[in-house]
Design a protein around this motif. Structure first.
Motif, PDB file in Angstrom:
ATOM      1  N   ARG A   1       0.886  -1.367  -0.085  1.00  0.00           N
ATOM      2  CA  ARG A   1      -0.146  -0.012   0.011  1.00  0.00           C
ATOM      3  C   ARG A   1       0.762   1.134  -0.152  1.00  0.00           C
ATOM      4  O   ARG A   1       1.940   1.305   0.617  1.00  0.00           O
ATOM      5  N   TRP A   2       0.527   2.200  -0.682  1.00  0.00           N
ATOM      6  CA  TRP A   2       1.226   3.486  -0.880  1.00  0.00           C
ATOM      7  C   TRP A   2       0.230   4.564  -0.303  1.00  0.00           C
ATOM      8  O   TRP A   2      -0.883   4.671  -0.694  1.00  0.00           O
ATOM      9  N   ARG A   3       0.547   5.592   0.569  1.00  0.00           N
ATOM     10  CA  ARG A   3      -0.207   6.388   1.035  1.00  0.00           C
ATOM     11  C   ARG A   3       0.699   7.981   0.784  1.00  0.00           C
ATOM     12  O   ARG A   3       1.760   7.911   1.043  1.00  0.00           O
ATOM     13  N   PHE A   4      -0.090   8.958   0.734  1.00  0.00           N
ATOM     14  CA  PHE A   4       0.483  10.407   0.470  1.00  0.00           C
ATOM     15  C   PHE A   4      -0.174  11.278   1.258  1.00  0.00           C
ATOM     16  O   PHE A   4      -1.413  11.370   1.043  1.00  0.00           O
ATOM     17  N   ARG A   5       0.542  11.952   1.942  1.00  0.00           N
ATOM     18  CA  ARG A   5      -0.077  12.992   2.864  1.00  0.00           C
ATOM     19  C   ARG A   5       1.114  13.936   3.033  1.00  0.00           C
ATOM     20  O   ARG A   5       2.381  13.501   3.392  1.00  0.00           O
ATOM     21  N   PRO A   6       0.661  15.185   3.379  1.00  0.00           N
ATOM     22  CA  PRO A   6       1.792  16.414   4.119  1.00  0.00           C
ATOM     23  C   PRO A   6       2.396  15.715   5.276  1.00  0.00           C
ATOM     24  O   PRO A   6       1.524  15.322   6.266  1.00  0.00           O
ATOM     25  N   MET A   7       3.621  15.876   5.682  1.00  0.00           N
ATOM     26  CA  MET A   7       4.334  15.741   7.012  1.00  0.00           C
ATOM     27  C   MET A   7       5.144  16.698   7.387  1.00  0.00           C
ATOM     28  O   MET A   7       5.900  17.172   6.569  1.00  0.00           O
TER      29      MET A   7
ATOM     30  N   ASN B   1       5.573  12.051   1.724  1.00  0.00           N
ATOM     31  CA  ASN B   1       5.362  13.361   2.148  1.00  0.00           C
ATOM     32  C   ASN B   1       5.056  13.975   0.696  1.00  0.00           C
ATOM     33  O   ASN B   1       5.883  13.978  -0.309  1.00  0.00           O
ATOM     34  N   THR B   2       3.709  14.603   0.627  1.00  0.00           N
ATOM     35  CA  THR B   2       3.349  15.259  -0.488  1.00  0.00           C
ATOM     36  C   THR B   2       3.973  16.342  -0.830  1.00  0.00           C
ATOM     37  O   THR B   2       4.100  17.014  -2.163  1.00  0.00           O
ATOM     38  N   LEU B   3       4.864  17.228   0.077  1.00  0.00           N
ATOM     39  CA  LEU B   3       5.628  18.174  -0.363  1.00  0.00           C
ATOM     40  C   LEU B   3       6.721  17.816  -0.897  1.00  0.00           C
ATOM     41  O   LEU B   3       7.552  18.767  -1.355  1.00  0.00           O
ATOM     42  N   LEU B   4       7.041  16.655  -1.460  1.00  0.00           N
ATOM     43  CA  LEU B   4       8.273  16.225  -2.188  1.00  0.00           C
ATOM     44  C   LEU B   4       7.801  16.607  -3.649  1.00  0.00           C
ATOM     45  O   LEU B   4       8.663  16.669  -4.376  1.00  0.00           O
ATOM     46  N   LEU B   5       6.757  16.699  -3.946  1.00  0.00           N
ATOM     47  CA  LEU B   5       6.483  17.492  -5.395  1.00  0.00           C
ATOM     48  C   LEU B   5       7.048  18.891  -5.648  1.00  0.00           C
ATOM     49  O   LEU B   5       7.164  19.046  -6.664  1.00  0.00           O
ATOM     50  N   MET B   6       7.516  19.286  -4.425  1.00  0.00           N
ATOM     51  CA  MET B   6       8.333  20.863  -4.792  1.00  0.00           C
ATOM     52  C   MET B   6       9.463  20.472  -5.134  1.00  0.00           C
ATOM     53  O   MET B   6      10.269  21.210  -5.717  1.00  0.00           O
ATOM     54  N   ALA B   7      10.226  19.261  -4.779  1.00  0.00           N
ATOM     55  CA  ALA B   7      11.758  18.821  -5.087  1.00  0.00           C
ATOM     56  C   ALA B   7      11.647  18.466  -6.412  1.00  0.00           C
ATOM     57  O   ALA B   7      10.776  18.012  -7.277  1.00  0.00           O
TER      58      ALA B   7
END
Length: 230
Positions: A148-154, A170-176
């Motif tokens: 299972r994969w989960r995506f959320r801000p941490m 961590n969904t903030l990885l989309l900025m990297a």
């Protein structure tokens, strides 16, 4: 213990006493635009005042470093620089991406006040599609798969792998940059084979991504700026 709300240099300050803490630490809450001070409970008020006086310039610099949402402000998405465009609108509230013009467009009747909420909602919506390709590549390369994969801000972690073979990103990885996200995915999958951070673990990561240390360093040097968007 209850915190104390004050102001310091016209900046909101939240004082948080902690029984087990041995030293004073300050942090900047970018979303709340508030300075937070964790300190050992029971220390004299003069000690705290001396701490802030001696470190005034460093603390002010910490406060200025956080992203301040405003029209034409610069921020990054997938490692690329974009310009924020704030549109006052009661309809279709949310954030959209205009890659052609290099703009991130935010529609909201609350203006900049709702940026962090809408930004995290946007990242969470985009995360499944964005991570899908990188996950498939990493699983194919390593032969390791998560159930299972989960995506959320941490607030402080880029990813985690559980004993139930679930990975959270961590969904903030989309900025990297994309390669940084690929490293984090590889890192978490490798934990299914080696649960610790021993030399064997890093050797396994290096076998699949020889330059992983560059992307690890990128997170150490620039990751704090991204985490401030939590």
């Amino acid at each position: 213990m209850r915190h104390i709300q004050r102001e310091w240099n016209r900046i909101p300050l939240k004082l948080v006493p902690q029984r087990k803490r041995r030293s004073v630490r300050v942090a900047w809450d970018n979303r709340a635009r508030t300075l937070i001070c964790y300190y050992p409970s029971g220390i004299p008020e003069k000690t705290l005042n001396d701490f802030f006086e001696a470190r005034e310039e460093k603390i002010l610099a910490l406060c200025r470093k956080g992203f301040s949402p405003a029209d034409n402000a610069s921020l990054i998405y997938q490692g690329e620089k974009y310009t924020l465009s704030i549109v006052d609108s009661q309809d279709n509230e949310g954030i959209t991406l205009d890659k052609t013009r290099g703009k991130i467009i935010m529609k909201s009747e609350d203006g900049a006040d709702s940026f962090f909420k809408l930004w995290n909602e946007f990242l969470k919506k985009e995360a499944p599609c964005y991570f899908e390709k990188l996950i498939k590549e990493a699983e194919s390369k390593t032969g390791l798969k998560a159930d299972r994969w989960r995506f959320r801000p941490m607030r402080s972690r880029w990813g985690s792998a559980s004993s139930e073979r679930a990975v959270t990103l961590n969904t903030l990885l989309l900025m990297a940059p994309e390669i940084v996200s690929a490293y984090v995915i590889l890192h978490e999958l490798t934990h299914f084979r080696i649960p610790d951070h021993s030399s064997a673990f890093w050797a396994a990561v290096g076998k699949e991504m020889a330059d992983y240390s560059l992307h690890r360093r990128w997170l150490r040097e620039k990751g704090r700026d991204l985490l401030s968007f939590y």
